[in-house]
Write a protein that holds these residues in place. Structure first.
Motif, PDB file in Angstrom:
ATOM      1  N   TYR A  82       0.825  -1.202   0.000  1.00 45.22           N
ATOM      2  CA  TYR A  82       0.000   0.000   0.000  1.00 45.22           C
ATOM      3  C   TYR A  82       0.862   1.256   0.000  1.00 45.22           C
ATOM      4  N   ARG A  83       0.267   2.341  -0.451  1.00 47.46           N
ATOM      5  CA  ARG A  83       0.857   3.680  -0.378  1.00 47.46           C
ATOM      6  C   ARG A  83      -0.271   4.645  -0.009  1.00 47.46           C
ATOM      7  N   VAL A  84      -0.113   5.337   1.113  1.00 49.50           N
ATOM      8  CA  VAL A  84      -1.170   6.217   1.591  1.00 49.50           C
ATOM      9  C   VAL A  84      -0.553   7.462   2.214  1.00 49.50           C
ATOM     10  N   ASP A  85      -1.210   8.597   2.048  1.00 47.09           N
ATOM     11  CA  ASP A  85      -0.739   9.858   2.623  1.00 47.09           C
ATOM     12  C   ASP A  85      -1.249  10.002   4.047  1.00 47.09           C
ATOM     13  N   GLU A  86      -0.355  10.446   4.937  1.00 47.35           N
ATOM     14  CA  GLU A  86      -0.680  10.668   6.340  1.00 47.35           C
ATOM     15  C   GLU A  86      -0.317  12.099   6.729  1.00 47.35           C
ATOM     16  N   VAL A  87      -0.947  12.565   7.804  1.00 42.40           N
ATOM     17  CA  VAL A  87      -0.518  13.795   8.464  1.00 42.40           C
ATOM     18  C   VAL A  87      -0.041  13.389   9.849  1.00 42.40           C
ATOM     19  N   LEU A  88       1.256  13.509  10.083  1.00 41.07           N
ATOM     20  CA  LEU A  88       1.870  13.081  11.337  1.00 41.07           C
ATOM     21  C   LEU A  88       2.217  14.313  12.160  1.00 41.07           C
ATOM     22  N   PHE A  89       1.419  14.583  13.196  1.00 42.81           N
ATOM     23  CA  PHE A  89       1.617  15.752  14.049  1.00 42.81           C
ATOM     24  C   PHE A  89       1.781  17.017  13.205  1.00 42.81           C
ATOM     25  N   GLY A  90       0.885  17.173  12.214  1.00 41.78           N
ATOM     26  CA  GLY A  90       0.879  18.370  11.391  1.00 41.78           C
ATOM     27  C   GLY A  90       1.785  18.335  10.185  1.00 41.78           C
ATOM     28  N   GLN A  91       2.581  17.267  10.028  1.00 45.91           N
ATOM     29  CA  GLN A  91       3.509  17.154   8.910  1.00 45.91           C
ATOM     30  C   GLN A  91       3.004  16.097   7.923  1.00 45.91           C
ATOM     31  N   ASN A  92       3.036  16.429   6.614  1.00 48.18           N
ATOM     32  CA  ASN A  92       2.587  15.499   5.579  1.00 48.18           C
ATOM     33  C   ASN A  92       3.659  14.445   5.309  1.00 48.18           C
ATOM     34  N   VAL A  93       3.265  13.190   5.378  1.00 51.21           N
ATOM     35  CA  VAL A  93       4.178  12.083   5.098  1.00 51.21           C
ATOM     36  C   VAL A  93       3.458  11.066   4.215  1.00 51.21           C
ATOM     37  N   THR A  94       4.229  10.200   3.593  1.00 42.81           N
ATOM     38  CA  THR A  94       3.680   9.102   2.801  1.00 42.81           C
ATOM     39  C   THR A  94       4.081   7.793   3.443  1.00 42.81           C
ATOM     40  N   ALA A  95       3.094   6.971   3.773  1.00 43.24           N
ATOM     41  CA  ALA A  95       3.351   5.672   4.384  1.00 43.24           C
ATOM     42  C   ALA A  95       3.317   4.604   3.302  1.00 43.24           C
ATOM     43  N   VAL A  96       4.304   3.702   3.343  1.00 37.06           N
ATOM     44  CA  VAL A  96       4.403   2.630   2.358  1.00 37.06           C
ATOM     45  C   VAL A  96       4.664   1.323   3.090  1.00 37.06           C
ATOM     46  N   GLY A  97       3.859   0.306   2.790  1.00 36.25           N
ATOM     47  CA  GLY A  97       4.069  -1.024   3.328  1.00 36.25           C
ATOM     48  C   GLY A  97       4.062  -2.036   2.193  1.00 36.25           C
ATOM     49  N   ARG A  98       4.938  -3.047   2.267  1.00 35.88           N
ATOM     50  CA  ARG A  98       5.065  -3.997   1.163  1.00 35.88           C
ATOM     51  C   ARG A  98       5.339  -5.411   1.669  1.00 35.88           C
ATOM     52  N   THR A  99       5.068  -6.364   0.794  1.00 34.01           N
ATOM     53  CA  THR A  99       5.400  -7.754   1.046  1.00 34.01           C
ATOM     54  C   THR A  99       5.767  -8.441  -0.262  1.00 34.01           C
ATOM     55  N   GLU A 100       6.578  -9.493  -0.153  1.00 36.92           N
ATOM     56  CA  GLU A 100       6.901 -10.314  -1.313  1.00 36.92           C
ATOM     57  C   GLU A 100       6.056 -11.581  -1.342  1.00 36.92           C
ATOM     58  N   LYS A 101       5.174 -11.733  -0.361  1.00 37.42           N
ATOM     59  CA  LYS A 101       4.313 -12.908  -0.311  1.00 37.42           C
ATOM     60  C   LYS A 101       3.078 -12.679  -1.174  1.00 37.42           C
ATOM     61  N   VAL A 102       3.277 -12.888  -2.468  1.00 30.59           N
ATOM     62  CA  VAL A 102       2.222 -12.699  -3.456  1.00 30.59           C
ATOM     63  C   VAL A 102       2.138 -13.966  -4.307  1.00 30.59           C
ATOM     64  N   THR A 103       0.932 -14.434  -4.538  1.00 29.87           N
ATOM     65  CA  THR A 103       0.722 -15.595  -5.402  1.00 29.87           C
ATOM     66  C   THR A 103      -0.295 -15.237  -6.477  1.00 29.87           C
ATOM     67  N   GLY A 104      -0.347 -16.032  -7.539  1.00 29.55           N
ATOM     68  CA  GLY A 104      -1.327 -15.771  -8.576  1.00 29.55           C
ATOM     69  C   GLY A 104      -1.030 -16.522  -9.848  1.00 29.55           C
ATOM     70  N   GLU A 105      -1.942 -16.376 -10.813  1.00 32.42           N
ATOM     71  CA  GLU A 105      -1.776 -17.029 -12.098  1.00 32.42           C
ATOM     72  C   GLU A 105      -2.416 -16.188 -13.187  1.00 32.42           C
ATOM     73  N   LEU A 106      -2.045 -16.499 -14.435  1.00 32.17           N
ATOM     74  CA  LEU A 106      -2.536 -15.759 -15.589  1.00 32.17           C
ATOM     75  C   LEU A 106      -2.585 -16.697 -16.784  1.00 32.17           C
ATOM     76  N   GLU A 107      -3.641 -16.586 -17.577  1.00 31.58           N
ATOM     77  CA  GLU A 107      -3.799 -17.377 -18.790  1.00 31.58           C
ATOM     78  C   GLU A 107      -3.862 -16.434 -19.985  1.00 31.58           C
ATOM     79  N   ILE A 108      -2.953 -16.637 -20.950  1.00 31.60           N
ATOM     80  CA  ILE A 108      -2.867 -15.756 -22.113  1.00 31.60           C
ATOM     81  C   ILE A 108      -3.248 -16.519 -23.376  1.00 31.60           C
ATOM     82  N   GLU A 109      -4.126 -15.903 -24.154  1.00 41.06           N
ATOM     83  CA  GLU A 109      -4.495 -16.413 -25.476  1.00 41.06           C
ATOM     84  C   GLU A 109      -4.252 -15.302 -26.491  1.00 41.06           C
ATOM     85  N   GLY A 110      -3.397 -15.577 -27.460  1.00 34.72           N
ATOM     86  CA  GLY A 110      -3.040 -14.533 -28.417  1.00 34.72           C
ATOM     87  C   GLY A 110      -2.349 -13.381 -27.711  1.00 34.72           C
TER      88      GLY A 110
END
Length: 239
Positions: A82-110
């Motif tokens: 995720y990426r979300v904007d925060e106001v931390l004690f009056g100061q603008n910051v951007t919070a970022v959290g990540r993981t490499e634990k991602v699974t999935g699949e994809l089927e391609i035709e043409g």
């Protein structure tokens, strides 16, 4: 004598209050702008590929680019978060959290991705703050009850053509996003890049927290915007 003491006491009290006010204002500013690391840049295809997305092609770029039909799965080098904007004690910051634990699949035709989905392990998402991570896993996302976020295509994604190795193509994706037990239809732009032995897909999904039954996480001097982004960079291997 008593009056003099009272006057001194008042001056000390005023000075103390002023000092606390300065520290409360300047402290977060100094920490955010001079001490805290800047948030990582948004995930993009400019990021170095993972081990499954590097190396030299055994064939021509055109041949490798055409050989994309079939079943694929999310492999190593993938990230989401995720990426979300925060106001931390009056100061603008951007919070970022990540993981490499991602699974999935994809089927391609043409030149079209006709089926596909990916799942993110929310309990493993980490930011630069243990306090934020605790709030994210607990009160905000309740990962014990809702441990995953999923996206599933509901319409084919038409890339127009199969790119050669190193080339990028863009397309629009539509599907259903499930977060916190709530499912909504979403559409977003994504970019795909052919690699020597697979391909990578990058995109960002705008999320309004209320649409998923999530209260904007405000706590301990931190105010969070009502919406944020789910970022992903997926590396695909042959299934």
């Amino acid at each position: 004598m008593a009056g003099s003491i009272r006057r001194h006491w008042k001056r000390w009290l005023i000075a103390g209050v002023a000092t606390v006010a300065v520290l409360c204002t300047a402290g977060p500013y100094i920490y955010i702008n001079y001490v805290q690391d800047k948030p990582p840049a948004a995930l993009s295809l400019d990021d170095p590929p993972g081990s499954n997305s590097s190396g030299s092609s055994s064939g021509s770029g055109e041949q490798a680019g055409e050989d994309v039909e079939g079943a694929w799965r999310v492999g190593s080098g993938s990230q989401a978060g995720y990426r979300v904007d925060e106001v931390l004690f009056g100061q603008n910051v951007t919070a970022v959290g990540r993981t490499e634990k991602v699974t999935g699949e994809l089927e391609i035709e043409g030149n079209r991705a006709v089926n596909g989905s990916f799942t993110v392990d929310l309990a493993s998402v980490k930011s630069d703050s243990d306090q934020r991570d605790g709030q994210f896993r607990g009160r905000v996302m309740n990962t014990e009850r809702y441990p995953e976020a999923t996206f599933e295509l509901t319409e084919p994604v038409d890339f127009g053509s199969a790119p050669a190795v190193g080339e990028q193509v863009s397309a629009k994706a539509s599907g259903e996003l499930t977060v916190h037990g709530e499912t909504n239809s979403v559409s977003f732009e994504l970019d795909a890049q052919r690699t020597a032995d697979g391909f990578r897909v990058n995109g960002s999904i705008l999320v309004t927290f209320a649409d998923y039954g999530v209260d904007a996480p405000n706590f301990g001097g931190i105010t969070v915007e009502d919406e944020g982004n789910i970022e992903f960079l997926l590396a695909f291997d042959r299934a």
